[in-house]
Design an enzyme around this catalytic site. Structure first.
Site, PDB file in Angstrom:
ATOM      1  N   GLU A  32      15.667  40.737  25.411  1.00 48.42           N
ATOM      2  CA  GLU A  32      15.906  39.259  25.548  1.00 48.42           C
ATOM      3  C   GLU A  32      14.641  38.776  26.630  1.00 48.42           C
ATOM      4  OE1 GLU A  32      16.749  35.672  24.836  1.00 48.42           O
ATOM      5  OE2 GLU A  32      18.130  37.128  24.070  1.00 48.42           O
ATOM      6  N   GLU A  84       7.875  33.886  24.723  1.00 45.67           N
ATOM      7  CA  GLU A  84       8.048  32.390  24.314  1.00 45.67           C
ATOM      8  C   GLU A  84       7.541  31.600  25.329  1.00 45.67           C
ATOM      9  OE1 GLU A  84      12.266  31.473  23.335  1.00 45.67           O
ATOM     10  OE2 GLU A  84      11.894  32.451  21.313  1.00 45.67           O
TER      11      GLU A  84
END
Length: 121
Positions: free
Chosen positions: A65, A72
């Site tokens: 994560e 991102e």
């Protein structure tokens, strides 16, 4: 930044972990789930091996994560607009989180199977 002492490097890592938790709801969800799982392990008296296996699986999810968040963030900064290849990069990173999560679920199901005699047979 190279050659800095451990304290400085640790501070950067701590800041990165905190940023991931602040920015990403998924990180907070995974963190909450981790606490719940550890409470469950304690309540069921899980042996140390299961603590280690679940801890490794949960750690894998958190690491995936965080890498997804880093990828991102970098992709959005470098190319704020829509681009098919940036989309692929983000999808692959999200897929890594999904795979890590599925591994963690399988580890959890394996532990549950040890608690329920009918499932272990």
């Amino acid at each position: 930044m190279k050659g800095q002492g451990f304290t400085h490097r640790f501070g950067y890592a701590r800041a990165g972990i905190l940023a991931a938790f602040r920015r990403e709801r998924s990180m907070r969800t995974h963190g909450f789930a981790l606490v719940a799982v550890f409470v469950f392990l304690a309540a069921t008296g899980a042996p140390p091996l299961w603590w280690a296996l679940v801890g490794l699986a949960a750690g894998l999810v958190l690491v995936a994560e965080m890498l997804n968040t880093a990828i991102e963030t970098l992709a959005d900064h470098l190319h704020p607009g829509q681009h098919p290849e940036i989309g692929v990069v983000k999808d692959v990173a999200a897929g890594a989180v999904l795979v890590a999560s599925l591994v963690a679920v399988l580890v959890g199901l394996a532990y549950l199977a040890t608690l329920l005699p009918g499932l272990a047979a």
